[in-house]
Design a protein around this motif. Structure first.
Motif, PDB file in Angstrom:
ATOM      1  N   TRP A 178      40.620  42.999  50.237  1.00 25.20           N
ATOM      2  CA  TRP A 178      41.677  42.254  49.553  1.00 25.20           C
ATOM      3  C   TRP A 178      41.216  40.852  49.176  1.00 25.20           C
ATOM      4  CZ3 TRP A 178      43.266  37.581  51.269  1.00 25.20           C
ATOM      5  CH2 TRP A 178      43.053  37.267  52.617  1.00 25.20           C
ATOM      6  N   ASP A 179      40.357  40.266  49.989  1.00 23.97           N
ATOM      7  CA  ASP A 179      39.889  38.905  49.745  1.00 23.97           C
ATOM      8  C   ASP A 179      39.152  38.786  48.409  1.00 23.97           C
ATOM      9  OD1 ASP A 179      39.150  36.114  50.785  1.00 23.97           O
ATOM     10  OD2 ASP A 179      37.205  36.999  50.272  1.00 23.97           O
ATOM     11  N   ARG A 180      38.413  39.826  48.011  1.00 19.29           N
ATOM     12  CA  ARG A 180      37.673  39.777  46.753  1.00 19.29           C
ATOM     13  C   ARG A 180      38.633  39.706  45.563  1.00 19.29           C
ATOM     14  NH1 ARG A 180      33.762  37.366  47.146  1.00 19.29           N
ATOM     15  NH2 ARG A 180      35.310  36.477  48.469  1.00 19.29           N
ATOM     16  N   ALA A 181      39.717  40.470  45.620  1.00 19.52           N
ATOM     17  CA  ALA A 181      40.706  40.441  44.542  1.00 19.52           C
ATOM     18  C   ALA A 181      41.414  39.094  44.488  1.00 19.52           C
ATOM     19  CB  ALA A 181      41.720  41.569  44.726  1.00 19.52           C
ATOM     20  N   VAL A 182      41.759  38.553  45.644  1.00 18.33           N
ATOM     21  CA  VAL A 182      42.422  37.244  45.699  1.00 18.33           C
ATOM     22  C   VAL A 182      41.494  36.150  45.181  1.00 18.33           C
ATOM     23  CG1 VAL A 182      43.332  35.483  47.274  1.00 18.33           C
ATOM     24  CG2 VAL A 182      44.065  37.867  47.504  1.00 18.33           C
ATOM     25  N   TYR A 183      40.240  36.214  45.558  1.00 22.62           N
ATOM     26  CA  TYR A 183      39.280  35.214  45.101  1.00 22.62           C
ATOM     27  C   TYR A 183      39.131  35.275  43.582  1.00 22.62           C
ATOM     28  CZ  TYR A 183      35.268  32.099  45.132  1.00 22.62           C
ATOM     29  OH  TYR A 183      34.434  31.034  44.920  1.00 22.62           O
ATOM     30  N   TYR A 184      38.951  36.484  43.047  1.00 26.72           N
ATOM     31  CA  TYR A 184      38.814  36.647  41.600  1.00 26.72           C
ATOM     32  C   TYR A 184      40.063  36.136  40.880  1.00 26.72           C
ATOM     33  CZ  TYR A 184      37.894  38.763  37.061  1.00 26.72           C
ATOM     34  OH  TYR A 184      37.686  38.951  35.715  1.00 26.72           O
ATOM     35  N   ALA A 185      41.228  36.536  41.352  1.00 32.57           N
ATOM     36  CA  ALA A 185      42.486  36.129  40.723  1.00 32.57           C
ATOM     37  C   ALA A 185      42.656  34.609  40.741  1.00 32.57           C
ATOM     38  CB  ALA A 185      43.661  36.800  41.429  1.00 32.57           C
ATOM     39  N   SER A 186      42.313  33.998  41.846  1.00 30.96           N
ATOM     40  CA  SER A 186      42.449  32.549  41.977  1.00 30.96           C
ATOM     41  C   SER A 186      41.527  31.820  41.008  1.00 30.96           C
ATOM     42  CB  SER A 186      42.146  32.118  43.408  1.00 30.96           C
ATOM     43  OG  SER A 186      43.023  32.759  44.300  1.00 30.96           O
ATOM     44  N   ARG A 187      40.289  32.274  40.916  1.00 26.59           N
ATOM     45  CA  ARG A 187      39.336  31.664  39.976  1.00 26.59           C
ATOM     46  C   ARG A 187      39.793  31.882  38.535  1.00 26.59           C
ATOM     47  NH1 ARG A 187      36.569  27.855  40.839  1.00 26.59           N
ATOM     48  NH2 ARG A 187      34.922  28.563  39.478  1.00 26.59           N
ATOM     49  N   TRP A 188      40.266  33.080  38.224  1.00 27.06           N
ATOM     50  CA  TRP A 188      40.756  33.370  36.875  1.00 27.06           C
ATOM     51  C   TRP A 188      41.926  32.462  36.523  1.00 27.06           C
ATOM     52  CZ3 TRP A 188      45.649  34.747  35.441  1.00 27.06           C
ATOM     53  CH2 TRP A 188      45.822  35.031  34.083  1.00 27.06           C
ATOM     54  N   ALA A 189      42.867  32.313  37.447  1.00 27.53           N
ATOM     55  CA  ALA A 189      44.067  31.510  37.191  1.00 27.53           C
ATOM     56  C   ALA A 189      43.711  30.071  36.834  1.00 27.53           C
ATOM     57  CB  ALA A 189      45.005  31.552  38.397  1.00 27.53           C
ATOM     58  N   VAL A 190      42.773  29.498  37.547  1.00 25.80           N
ATOM     59  CA  VAL A 190      42.380  28.118  37.266  1.00 25.80           C
ATOM     60  C   VAL A 190      41.721  28.024  35.893  1.00 25.80           C
ATOM     61  CG1 VAL A 190      40.777  26.284  37.954  1.00 25.80           C
ATOM     62  CG2 VAL A 190      42.228  27.377  39.649  1.00 25.80           C
ATOM     63  N   ARG A 191      40.815  28.912  35.621  1.00 22.49           N
ATOM     64  CA  ARG A 191      40.087  28.860  34.337  1.00 22.49           C
ATOM     65  C   ARG A 191      40.958  29.221  33.151  1.00 22.49           C
ATOM     66  NH1 ARG A 191      33.808  30.271  35.368  1.00 22.49           N
ATOM     67  NH2 ARG A 191      33.600  28.916  37.164  1.00 22.49           N
ATOM     68  N   ALA A 192      41.908  30.108  33.327  1.00 19.54           N
ATOM     69  CA  ALA A 192      42.765  30.543  32.217  1.00 19.54           C
ATOM     70  C   ALA A 192      44.042  29.721  32.109  1.00 19.54           C
ATOM     71  CB  ALA A 192      43.115  32.020  32.394  1.00 19.54           C
ATOM     72  N   SER A 249      33.759  45.050  46.096  1.00 13.65           N
ATOM     73  CA  SER A 249      33.795  44.316  47.366  1.00 13.65           C
ATOM     74  C   SER A 249      32.453  43.682  47.701  1.00 13.65           C
ATOM     75  CB  SER A 249      34.238  45.236  48.506  1.00 13.65           C
ATOM     76  OG  SER A 249      33.295  46.261  48.713  1.00 13.65           O
ATOM     77  N   SER A 250      31.401  44.152  47.064  1.00 14.19           N
ATOM     78  CA  SER A 250      30.073  43.607  47.341  1.00 14.19           C
ATOM     79  C   SER A 250      29.798  42.296  46.598  1.00 14.19           C
ATOM     80  CB  SER A 250      29.000  44.633  46.962  1.00 14.19           C
ATOM     81  OG  SER A 250      29.088  44.924  45.574  1.00 14.19           O
ATOM     82  N   LEU A 251      30.684  41.897  45.680  1.00  8.45           N
ATOM     83  CA  LEU A 251      30.472  40.648  44.955  1.00  8.45           C
ATOM     84  C   LEU A 251      30.706  39.449  45.872  1.00  8.45           C
ATOM     85  CD1 LEU A 251      32.229  41.390  41.548  1.00  8.45           C
ATOM     86  CD2 LEU A 251      29.782  41.352  42.032  1.00  8.45           C
ATOM     87  N   THR A 252      29.788  38.503  45.817  1.00  6.48           N
ATOM     88  CA  THR A 252      29.926  37.278  46.611  1.00  6.48           C
ATOM     89  C   THR A 252      30.806  36.282  45.867  1.00  6.48           C
ATOM     90  OG1 THR A 252      28.039  36.177  45.582  1.00  6.48           O
ATOM     91  CG2 THR A 252      27.579  37.606  47.508  1.00  6.48           C
ATOM     92  N   ASP A 253      31.166  35.200  46.539  1.00  8.68           N
ATOM     93  CA  ASP A 253      31.918  34.134  45.881  1.00  8.68           C
ATOM     94  C   ASP A 253      31.159  33.620  44.668  1.00  8.68           C
ATOM     95  OD1 ASP A 253      33.769  34.455  47.899  1.00  8.68           O
ATOM     96  OD2 ASP A 253      33.434  32.487  48.811  1.00  8.68           O
ATOM     97  N   ASP A 254      29.852  33.415  44.800  1.00  4.66           N
ATOM     98  CA  ASP A 254      29.046  32.938  43.674  1.00  4.66           C
ATOM     99  C   ASP A 254      29.047  33.937  42.522  1.00  4.66           C
ATOM    100  OD1 ASP A 254      28.412  30.547  44.943  1.00  4.66           O
ATOM    101  OD2 ASP A 254      26.528  31.313  45.766  1.00  4.66           O
ATOM    102  N   ASP A 255      28.973  35.213  42.835  1.00  4.52           N
ATOM    103  CA  ASP A 255      29.031  36.244  41.792  1.00  4.52           C
ATOM    104  C   ASP A 255      30.350  36.162  41.028  1.00  4.52           C
ATOM    105  OD1 ASP A 255      26.541  37.301  42.580  1.00  4.52           O
ATOM    106  OD2 ASP A 255      27.496  38.788  43.911  1.00  4.52           O
ATOM    107  N   ILE A 256      31.431  36.043  41.778  1.00 10.28           N
ATOM    108  CA  ILE A 256      32.759  35.986  41.157  1.00 10.28           C
ATOM    109  C   ILE A 256      32.920  34.681  40.378  1.00 10.28           C
ATOM    110  CG2 ILE A 256      35.242  35.896  41.607  1.00 10.28           C
ATOM    111  CD1 ILE A 256      34.721  37.899  43.908  1.00 10.28           C
ATOM    112  N   ASP A 257      32.401  33.587  40.890  1.00 11.89           N
ATOM    113  CA  ASP A 257      32.471  32.313  40.163  1.00 11.89           C
ATOM    114  C   ASP A 257      31.830  32.442  38.795  1.00 11.89           C
ATOM    115  OD1 ASP A 257      33.747  31.083  42.288  1.00 11.89           O
ATOM    116  OD2 ASP A 257      31.942  30.089  43.032  1.00 11.89           O
ATOM    117  N   ALA A 258      30.771  33.228  38.676  1.00 12.41           N
ATOM    118  CA  ALA A 258      30.089  33.406  37.404  1.00 12.41           C
ATOM    119  C   ALA A 258      30.875  34.314  36.462  1.00 12.41           C
ATOM    120  CB  ALA A 258      28.695  33.988  37.636  1.00 12.41           C
ATOM    121  N   LEU A 259      31.817  35.089  37.001  1.00 17.13           N
ATOM    122  CA  LEU A 259      32.583  36.046  36.192  1.00 17.13           C
ATOM    123  C   LEU A 259      33.986  35.563  35.828  1.00 17.13           C
ATOM    124  CD1 LEU A 259      31.676  39.241  38.224  1.00 17.13           C
ATOM    125  CD2 LEU A 259      30.829  38.632  35.936  1.00 17.13           C
ATOM    126  N   ALA A 260      34.581  34.822  36.693  1.00 22.54           N
ATOM    127  CA  ALA A 260      36.001  34.461  36.469  1.00 22.54           C
ATOM    128  C   ALA A 260      36.178  32.955  36.446  1.00 22.54           C
ATOM    129  CB  ALA A 260      36.872  35.056  37.566  1.00 22.54           C
TER     130      ALA A 260
END
Length: 164
Positions: free
Chosen positions: A26-40, A153-164
């Motif tokens: 669940w943490d990966r989805a929350v992290y992605y969503a949070s990063r997306w929300a700020v950028r979008a 789930s294997s994506l790290t915070d840095d990976d997600i930062d580069a995507l969202a």
């Protein structure tokens, strides 16, 4: 069927929906969503669905206690997820608790909030499969009124930062 999305109209804001469950990912989805929300310039809606067992009249008191415990557990899970989202992006997500079938409740939340533009799920890379929600959702993906984003789930915070 859902109504037309209104998230980019005046007075509206795009939102993504994230399901907070008991899986490790669940943490990966929350992290992605949070990063997306700020950028979008958007927002995050966090959903926790609790199951209701068939309530036999003679066990109604027990069912009420079980429901109260399930709601308390849901609140704690949403507290943890909201804290994570706030720590990642400084946002305060909306929180929704629903009772019933997960897929039906996800659809209902999307139908009721015309600002939701996507559903974000995290998929486990473990041997037991992608997770119960992703597995259940696969049969319905083609009929969803918004795009569904799957975050590995294997994506790290840095990976997600580069995507969202």
């Amino acid at each position: 069927m859902s109504s037309q999305r209104r998230s980019y109209e005046s007075g509206h804001k795009p939102k993504c929906l994230v399901i907070v469950d008991d899986t490790a990912e669940w943490d990966r989805a929350v992290y992605y969503a949070s990063r997306w929300a700020v950028r979008a310039g958007g927002a995050v809606v966090m959903l926790r669905v609790i199951e209701i067992l068939d309530q036999n009249q003679q066990w109604l008191g027990v069912a009420d206690v079980m429901r109260a415990e399930a709601i308390e557990t849901a609140e704690l899970a949403l507290d943890r997820a909201a804290g994570r989202a706030n720590g990642v992006s400084g946002i305060t997500p909306e929180r929704v608790i629903r009772e019933g079938d997960t897929i039906a409740q996800v659809r209902a939340v999307i139908d009721e909030d015309s600002d939701i533009v996507m559903l974000i799920l995290a998929a486990s890379d473990g041997p037991e499969g992608p997770g119960p929600i992703v597995t259940a959702m696969v049969r319905h993906l083609g009929s969803f009124p918004v795009p569904v984003v799957m975050v590995a789930s294997s994506l790290t915070d840095d990976d997600i930062d580069a995507l969202a």
